[in-house]
Design an enzyme around this catalytic site. Structure first.
Site, PDB file in Angstrom:
ATOM      1  NE  ARG A   1      -6.237  -6.624   2.624  1.00 43.52           N
ATOM      2  CZ  ARG A   1      -6.060  -7.088   3.868  1.00 43.52           C
ATOM      3  NH1 ARG A   1      -7.116  -7.260   4.643  1.00 43.52           N
ATOM      4  NH2 ARG A   1      -4.865  -7.354   4.330  1.00 43.52           N
TER       5      ARG A   1
ATOM      6  CD  GLU B   1      -9.532  -0.755   4.416  1.00 44.25           C
ATOM      7  OE1 GLU B   1     -10.549  -1.449   4.444  1.00 44.25           O
ATOM      8  OE2 GLU B   1      -8.487  -1.056   5.025  1.00 44.25           O
TER       9      GLU B   1
ATOM     10  CG  HIS C   1      -8.871  -3.189   8.045  1.00 43.66           C
ATOM     11  ND1 HIS C   1      -8.532  -3.144   6.722  1.00 43.66           N
ATOM     12  CD2 HIS C   1      -8.384  -4.368   8.490  1.00 43.66           C
ATOM     13  CE1 HIS C   1      -7.863  -4.230   6.379  1.00 43.66           C
ATOM     14  NE2 HIS C   1      -7.771  -4.995   7.450  1.00 43.66           N
TER      15      HIS C   1
END
Ligand code: NAD
Length: 341
Positions: free
Chosen positions: A234, A263, A295
């Site tokens: 993360r 993000e 991601h």
């Protein structure tokens, strides 16, 4: 069950509809991210289905509870975007997909390591422009190097196995030792030692208060000069501003990111016709030794199939028994030990 699906992309819809073919839930798909301004889309639904950047905070949960929503199903393993205390207060059950394909994320991590090391991202562009010079593309053998894996759960374990196969010496840090990793010769050491000895540091721990900015200026100061740092966990596990300084002064030799702390305003959207307003992210993109993917580590056919099937089975189980298959709650986290995902 009537389920409002937030942050829907065409691939989410395709895989969820396939998994739902026999279960027969009523899924209403929306592109919008869940937030206080969009949660009214869940009016009339008993459940909401969300992804990593949906905001499932106390205000949203209160609004959802007022609408009669009883279940939040995450199409993800990490649940750092959900306020579990608030969910308990609102009597909303939260469920996730704890394991869908550790291979997907682990293999993407290795793709970042190999691409950064051998400058594949730069070579691709050079060759297409007729530039076959090798200057600036020099890599190093992975065999014989020391890799440090932070977090040896499902994904970290697969990363350890692959790196061991490359002939790396693998060090690990995790408050909970994984016997499978120990059997493959991984040596658990304190975090400080891992940072000091590793040529490559790869992050696979969940984002918790304990791991927020785990890699900050102080941690970077402990690392070998020119270290390769890779984060597919993360974004906020790394203090990005400290990483920028580390890139500028040469502490970080290569940086591979699949996740970024801010993000939510960037990833999963096509922003190619706009400008990037995030100056920190834009600065990261100026370094030739930084490779960022949006991601996408989870993004394999196998993982999407497993995510969709586990999500539908969470919904079906909740409808039948009042409990989802893979619930996550403050009590469960406390029982497993603080920080365990
Ligand atoms: P997991 O729960 O199996 O493993 C996490 C491990 O981290 C556990 O062994 C835990 O003990 C350890 N850990 C907890 N606190 C730690 C700390 N302070 N320092 C070091 N280790 C610590 O989870 P997983 O399935 O391996 O996934 C790991 C993380 O990867 C998830 O939490 C998620 O944030 C991220 N993830 C990213 C993607 C992606 O597409 N980029 C996809 C799936 C998961």
């Amino acid at each position: 069950m009537h389920v409002t699906v937030f942050s829907t992309k065409p691939y989410d819809r395709r895989f969820l509809e396939e998994a739902n073919a026999t279960a027969g839930h009523f899924l209403s798909f929306h592109e919008a991210r869940l937030s206080t301004t969009t949660c009214s889309l869940a009016n009339g639904a008993g459940a909401v289905c969300v992804f990593v950047n949906d905001e499932v905070n106390a205000d949203v949960l209160a609004d959802l509870a007022a609408m009669g929503v009883k279940l939040v199903v995450l199409r993800a393993a990490g649940f750092n975007n959900v306020d579990l205390e608030a969910a308990r207060r609102e009597s909303i059950i939260v469920a996730r997909v704890p394991a869908y394909s550790p291979h997907a994320v682990a293999e993407h991590t290795i793709a970042l390591i190999l691409s950064l090391n051998r400058n594949i991202h730069r070579a691709y562009n050079r060759v297409r422009e007729g530039n076959f010079a090798l200057d600036g593309l020099l890599g190093f053998d992975l065999a014989g190097k020391t890799a440090g894996v932070v977090g040896t759960g499902k994904i970290g374990e697969v990363v350890c196995r692959i790196l061991t196969g490359f002939g790396c010496t693998v060090l690990a840090y995790d408050p909970q030792l994984n016997p499978v990793c120990e059997q493959m010769g991984v040596r658990y050491v304190p975090l400080e030692e891992l940072l000091a000895l590793s040529d490559i540091v790869s992050l696979h721990c969940p984002l918790t208060p304990a791991t927020h900015h785990l890699i900050d200026a102080q941690a970077l100061g402990r690392m070998k000069r020119g270290v390769m740092l890779v984060n597919t966990s993360r974004g906020a596990v790394i203090d990005t501003r400290a990483a920028l300084r580390g890139l500028k002064d040469g502490t970080i030799g290569h940086l591979g990111l699949d996740v970024y702390e801010e993000e939510a305003d960037l990833f999963f959207e096509d922003l190619s016709q706009r400008f990037i307003g995030d100056d920190v992210f834009a600065r990261l993109l100026t370094f030739p030794n930084v490779l960022i993917t949006g991601h996408q580590a989870f993004f394999t056919r196998e993982a999407l199939t497993n995510i969709a099937e586990a999500t539908i089975s969470n919904i079906t189980s909740f409808e039948r028994t009042g409990h989802a298959v893979h619930e996550v709650s403050v009590e469960k986290i406390a029982a497993r030990g603080q920080g365990k995902s």
